[in-house]
Design a protein around this motif. Structure first.
Motif, PDB file in Angstrom:
ATOM      1  N   ALA A   1       0.855  -1.199   0.000  1.00 14.00           N
ATOM      2  CA  ALA A   1       0.000   0.000   0.000  1.00 14.00           C
ATOM      3  C   ALA A   1       0.883   1.238   0.000  1.00 14.00           C
ATOM      4  CB  ALA A   1      -0.889  -0.027   1.233  1.00 14.00           C
ATOM      5  N   PHE A   2       0.961   1.866  -1.154  1.00  8.54           N
ATOM      6  CA  PHE A   2       1.849   3.018  -1.302  1.00  8.54           C
ATOM      7  C   PHE A   2       1.054   4.286  -1.580  1.00  8.54           C
ATOM      8  CE2 PHE A   2       4.793   5.549  -4.125  1.00  8.54           C
ATOM      9  CZ  PHE A   2       5.681   5.912  -3.114  1.00  8.54           C
ATOM     10  N   GLU A   3       1.376   5.325  -0.840  1.00  6.24           N
ATOM     11  CA  GLU A   3       0.746   6.634  -1.056  1.00  6.24           C
ATOM     12  C   GLU A   3       1.776   7.514  -1.772  1.00  6.24           C
ATOM     13  OE1 GLU A   3      -2.118   9.111  -1.286  1.00  6.24           O
ATOM     14  OE2 GLU A   3      -2.536   7.365  -0.022  1.00  6.24           O
ATOM     15  N   PRO A   4       1.607   7.742  -3.090  1.00  5.17           N
ATOM     16  CA  PRO A   4       2.643   8.485  -3.823  1.00  5.17           C
ATOM     17  C   PRO A   4       2.823   9.913  -3.313  1.00  5.17           C
ATOM     18  CG  PRO A   4       1.070   7.442  -5.323  1.00  5.17           C
ATOM     19  CD  PRO A   4       0.490   7.342  -3.943  1.00  5.17           C
ATOM     20  N   GLY A   5       4.046  10.438  -3.468  1.00  2.00           N
ATOM     21  CA  GLY A   5       4.354  11.797  -3.023  1.00  2.00           C
ATOM     22  C   GLY A   5       4.548  12.752  -4.194  1.00  2.00           C
ATOM     23  N   LEU A   6       5.229  13.853  -3.925  1.00  2.00           N
ATOM     24  CA  LEU A   6       5.420  14.890  -4.952  1.00  2.00           C
ATOM     25  C   LEU A   6       6.293  14.408  -6.113  1.00  2.00           C
ATOM     26  CD1 LEU A   6       5.985  17.986  -2.619  1.00  2.00           C
ATOM     27  CD2 LEU A   6       3.923  17.448  -3.909  1.00  2.00           C
ATOM     28  N   LEU A   7       7.230  13.494  -5.837  1.00  2.19           N
ATOM     29  CA  LEU A   7       8.097  13.000  -6.915  1.00  2.19           C
ATOM     30  C   LEU A   7       7.291  12.216  -7.953  1.00  2.19           C
ATOM     31  CD1 LEU A   7      11.343  11.814  -5.061  1.00  2.19           C
ATOM     32  CD2 LEU A   7      10.911  13.985  -6.189  1.00  2.19           C
ATOM     33  N   ALA A   8       6.237  11.534  -7.488  1.00  2.00           N
ATOM     34  CA  ALA A   8       5.371  10.800  -8.415  1.00  2.00           C
ATOM     35  C   ALA A   8       4.613  11.781  -9.297  1.00  2.00           C
ATOM     36  CB  ALA A   8       4.387   9.926  -7.632  1.00  2.00           C
ATOM     37  N   GLN A   9       4.106  12.854  -8.680  1.00  2.00           N
ATOM     38  CA  GLN A   9       3.344  13.856  -9.442  1.00  2.00           C
ATOM     39  C   GLN A   9       4.225  14.596 -10.441  1.00  2.00           C
ATOM     40  OE1 GLN A   9       1.270  16.525  -6.725  1.00  2.00           O
ATOM     41  NE2 GLN A   9       0.891  14.840  -5.321  1.00  2.00           N
ATOM     42  N   ALA A  10       5.517  14.712 -10.109  1.00  2.00           N
ATOM     43  CA  ALA A  10       6.427  15.483 -10.977  1.00  2.00           C
ATOM     44  C   ALA A  10       6.968  14.658 -12.135  1.00  2.00           C
ATOM     45  CB  ALA A  10       7.592  16.020 -10.152  1.00  2.00           C
ATOM     46  N   ASN A  11       6.720  13.333 -12.136  1.00  2.00           N
ATOM     47  CA  ASN A  11       7.260  12.493 -13.210  1.00  2.00           C
ATOM     48  C   ASN A  11       6.868  13.040 -14.589  1.00  2.00           C
ATOM     49  OD1 ASN A  11       8.587  10.275 -14.398  1.00  2.00           O
ATOM     50  ND2 ASN A  11       6.687   9.114 -14.508  1.00  2.00           N
ATOM     51  N   ARG A  12       7.861  13.188 -15.463  1.00  2.00           N
ATOM     52  CA  ARG A  12       7.708  13.692 -16.834  1.00  2.00           C
ATOM     53  C   ARG A  12       7.358  15.184 -16.884  1.00  2.00           C
ATOM     54  NH1 ARG A  12       3.625  10.501 -19.733  1.00  2.00           N
ATOM     55  NH2 ARG A  12       4.592  11.308 -21.617  1.00  2.00           N
ATOM     56  N   GLY A  13       7.599  15.862 -15.757  1.00  2.00           N
ATOM     57  CA  GLY A  13       7.315  17.299 -15.730  1.00  2.00           C
ATOM     58  C   GLY A  13       8.462  18.080 -15.117  1.00  2.00           C
ATOM     59  N   ILE A  14       8.112  19.120 -14.394  1.00  2.00           N
ATOM     60  CA  ILE A  14       9.108  20.001 -13.784  1.00  2.00           C
ATOM     61  C   ILE A  14       8.860  20.046 -12.284  1.00  2.00           C
ATOM     62  CG2 ILE A  14       9.762  22.458 -13.569  1.00  2.00           C
ATOM     63  CD1 ILE A  14       9.416  22.677 -16.589  1.00  2.00           C
ATOM     64  N   LEU A  15       9.944  19.932 -11.518  1.00  2.00           N
ATOM     65  CA  LEU A  15       9.846  20.103 -10.074  1.00  2.00           C
ATOM     66  C   LEU A  15      10.580  21.397  -9.723  1.00  2.00           C
ATOM     67  CD1 LEU A  15       8.872  18.747  -7.432  1.00  2.00           C
ATOM     68  CD2 LEU A  15      11.176  17.835  -7.180  1.00  2.00           C
ATOM     69  N   TYR A  16       9.840  22.329  -9.165  1.00  2.00           N
ATOM     70  CA  TYR A  16      10.418  23.646  -8.875  1.00  2.00           C
ATOM     71  C   TYR A  16      10.566  23.842  -7.370  1.00  2.00           C
ATOM     72  CZ  TYR A  16      10.927  28.718  -8.602  1.00  2.00           C
ATOM     73  OH  TYR A  16      11.392  29.990  -8.320  1.00  2.00           O
ATOM     74  N   VAL A  17      11.794  24.146  -6.951  1.00  2.00           N
ATOM     75  CA  VAL A  17      12.058  24.383  -5.529  1.00  2.00           C
ATOM     76  C   VAL A  17      12.553  25.808  -5.356  1.00  2.00           C
ATOM     77  CG1 VAL A  17      13.208  23.504  -3.472  1.00  2.00           C
ATOM     78  CG2 VAL A  17      12.863  21.988  -5.425  1.00  2.00           C
ATOM     79  N   ASP A  18      11.701  26.664  -4.821  1.00  2.00           N
ATOM     80  CA  ASP A  18      12.132  28.036  -4.548  1.00  2.00           C
ATOM     81  C   ASP A  18      12.895  28.025  -3.220  1.00  2.00           C
ATOM     82  OD1 ASP A  18      12.454  30.703  -4.861  1.00  2.00           O
ATOM     83  OD2 ASP A  18      10.415  31.276  -4.327  1.00  2.00           O
ATOM     84  N   GLU A  19      13.900  28.900  -3.113  1.00  2.00           N
ATOM     85  CA  GLU A  19      14.732  28.957  -1.899  1.00  2.00           C
ATOM     86  C   GLU A  19      15.340  27.583  -1.602  1.00  2.00           C
ATOM     87  OE1 GLU A  19      15.180  31.843  -0.927  1.00  2.00           O
ATOM     88  OE2 GLU A  19      13.373  33.037  -1.047  1.00  2.00           O
ATOM     89  N   VAL A  20      15.891  26.954  -2.638  1.00  2.00           N
ATOM     90  CA  VAL A  20      16.448  25.605  -2.471  1.00  2.00           C
ATOM     91  C   VAL A  20      17.605  25.619  -1.465  1.00  2.00           C
ATOM     92  CG1 VAL A  20      18.081  25.720  -4.426  1.00  2.00           C
ATOM     93  CG2 VAL A  20      17.159  23.522  -3.756  1.00  2.00           C
ATOM     94  N   ASN A  21      18.268  26.775  -1.328  1.00  2.00           N
ATOM     95  CA  ASN A  21      19.397  26.838  -0.376  1.00  2.00           C
ATOM     96  C   ASN A  21      18.932  26.832   1.082  1.00  2.00           C
ATOM     97  OD1 ASN A  21      18.365  29.262  -1.306  1.00  2.00           O
ATOM     98  ND2 ASN A  21      20.213  30.433  -0.986  1.00  2.00           N
ATOM     99  N   LEU A  22      17.615  26.971   1.301  1.00  2.00           N
ATOM    100  CA  LEU A  22      17.096  26.887   2.675  1.00  2.00           C
ATOM    101  C   LEU A  22      16.524  25.501   2.978  1.00  2.00           C
ATOM    102  CD1 LEU A  22      15.244  30.326   2.995  1.00  2.00           C
ATOM    103  CD2 LEU A  22      17.573  29.766   3.664  1.00  2.00           C
ATOM    104  N   LEU A  23      16.523  24.631   1.949  1.00  2.00           N
ATOM    105  CA  LEU A  23      15.961  23.285   2.118  1.00  2.00           C
ATOM    106  C   LEU A  23      16.974  22.403   2.853  1.00  2.00           C
ATOM    107  CD1 LEU A  23      13.267  22.106   1.040  1.00  2.00           C
ATOM    108  CD2 LEU A  23      14.558  21.099  -0.829  1.00  2.00           C
ATOM    109  N   ASP A  24      16.464  21.469   3.621  1.00  2.00           N
ATOM    110  CA  ASP A  24      17.318  20.528   4.336  1.00  2.00           C
ATOM    111  C   ASP A  24      18.222  19.782   3.344  1.00  2.00           C
ATOM    112  OD1 ASP A  24      18.034  18.944   6.642  1.00  2.00           O
ATOM    113  OD2 ASP A  24      16.930  17.315   5.685  1.00  2.00           O
ATOM    114  N   ASP A  25      19.531  19.714   3.641  1.00  2.00           N
ATOM    115  CA  ASP A  25      20.496  19.072   2.729  1.00  2.00           C
ATOM    116  C   ASP A  25      20.083  17.653   2.345  1.00  2.00           C
ATOM    117  OD1 ASP A  25      22.128  21.186   2.502  1.00  2.00           O
ATOM    118  OD2 ASP A  25      23.757  20.440   3.753  1.00  2.00           O
ATOM    119  N   HIS A  26      19.540  16.917   3.314  1.00  2.00           N
ATOM    120  CA  HIS A  26      19.140  15.532   3.064  1.00  2.00           C
ATOM    121  C   HIS A  26      18.053  15.482   1.981  1.00  2.00           C
ATOM    122  CE1 HIS A  26      17.852  11.462   3.548  1.00  2.00           C
ATOM    123  NE2 HIS A  26      16.658  11.840   3.941  1.00  2.00           N
ATOM    124  N   LEU A  27      17.095  16.424   2.048  1.00  2.00           N
ATOM    125  CA  LEU A  27      16.019  16.462   1.042  1.00  2.00           C
ATOM    126  C   LEU A  27      16.558  16.849  -0.328  1.00  2.00           C
ATOM    127  CD1 LEU A  27      12.677  17.989   2.334  1.00  2.00           C
ATOM    128  CD2 LEU A  27      13.070  15.770   1.311  1.00  2.00           C
TER     129      LEU A  27
END
Length: 349
Positions: free
Chosen positions: A131-157
């Protein structure tokens, strides 16, 4: 009610004044996603988000398998989820529909579960199903993933995002259960240099690095403000004015994607690119590869067949400036250093 009328109006890409560096980086990544995404660094209020949204509006719709959470490609097994592959193997019919190229905004406070998806262990144990609940990476498949302020995002993410962007797959493992699904997207990160740079090893994983500066010329600033006012007054009319240019650009991008495989680059040019990377002490081979890919994408975009020194000159700063080792005593800008080295090795004036 018609969906179109509910949609937020998007500023047309072709009406954006200036910021050529960023526009070129985005177009080349759309032509060849294997370039590896774009990191956009610039002051606040320079229209970074506006340009990214405008780009998505320009992209052609994509065919997907209906009701599939991963935007599976009905024709390419590499871009299909396990469920779709299983159906095809058992000769079951799959329904096809069209959607706009997806663009997913990653919120700053997003958790790893929200990004990668979660496995419902209880359901897996009680029903024997994954039983898998897809996340944002699933929704972004074949599209664009935009991260504003990426330098403030946790390094692990950031690491997780870059891994998926590079491999085209997202793997979630928990309590001995593992789920893998396609996650091939163009990663676009933006940030403000005042809030700190990304760690060098993360920065290096972005294919290209575009810098946005606040426009200084008063006449250009006035033009940008006027364009914005006209758009806000009547978005529909403003978009119609640029529709022909938008259609032409979309056609150029579609053609470039088709012709990309036939573009050639001579061995001696590849050797010189590697010489530049070596002289600039660029770690690894990513810089060499991205530079040749970006040059080929530019040639395809301009309806030509073969890479020239001029093409490499156009894109090499975008591909290498963020890979140079930071030297606090360096008086020259990293972009200028890349061009200086290029001119020396290519004997180019």
């Amino acid at each position: 009610m018609n969906n179109k009328t509910n949609e937020r109006p998007v500023f047309p890409f072709t009406s954006i004044v200036g910021q050529e560096e960023m526009k070129l980086s985005l177009i080349l990544n759309v032509i060849d996603p294997k370039i590896g995404g774009v990191m956009i660094m610039g002051d606040r209020g320079t229209g970074k988000s506006t340009i990214v949204r405008a780009l998505v509006d320009l992209l052609p719709p994509i065919d997907i398998v209906k009701n599939d959470p991963y935007n599976s490609d009905p024709y390419d097994p590499e871009l299909m989820s396990d469920d779709v592959l299983e159906k095809l193997k058992n000769n079951k019919e799959i329904l096809i529909t069209q959607i706009k190229t997806p663009m997913i905004d990653l919120p700053l406070g997003a958790t790893e579960d929200r990004v990668c998806g979660t496995i419902d262990i209880e359901k897996a144990i009680s029903e024997g199903k994954k039983a898998f609940e897809p996340g944002l990476l699933a929704q972004a498949n074949r599209g664009i993933l935009y991260v504003d302020e990426v330098n403030l995002l946790d390094d692990h993410l950031v690491d997780v995002l870059l891994d998926s962007a590079a491999s085209g797959w997202n793997t979630v493992e928990r309590e001995g259960i593992s789920i893998c699904h396609p996650a091939r997207f163009i990663l676009i990160g933006s940030g403000n240099p005042e809030e700190g740079e990304l760690r060098p090893q993360l920065l290096d994983r972005f294919g290209m690095h575009a810098q946005i500066k606040t426009v200084k010329e008063p006449n250009l600033r006035v033009k940008i403000v006027q364009q914005r006012e006209l758009f806000e007054r009547n978005p529909k009319e403003f978009k119609e004015k640029y529709q022909e240019e938008q259609d032409k650009l979309m056609e150029k991008i579609i053609n470039a994607r088709k012709n990309l495989k036939s573009i050639t680059i001579k061995y001696d040019l590849l050797e010189k690119i590697s010489q530049i990377c070596s002289e600039l002490n660029v770690d690894g081979l990513r810089g060499d590869m991205v530079t040749s890919r970006a040059a080929k994408a530019l040639v395809a975009f301009e309806y030509r067949n073969e890479v020239t020194a001029k093409d490499i000159y156009t894109i090499i700063t975008l591909c290498l400036r963020h890979r140079l080792r930071k030297d606090p005593l360096q008086t020259i800008d990293s972009g200028d250093l890349v061009l200086q080295t290029f001119k020396k090795i290519f004997n180019y004036n």
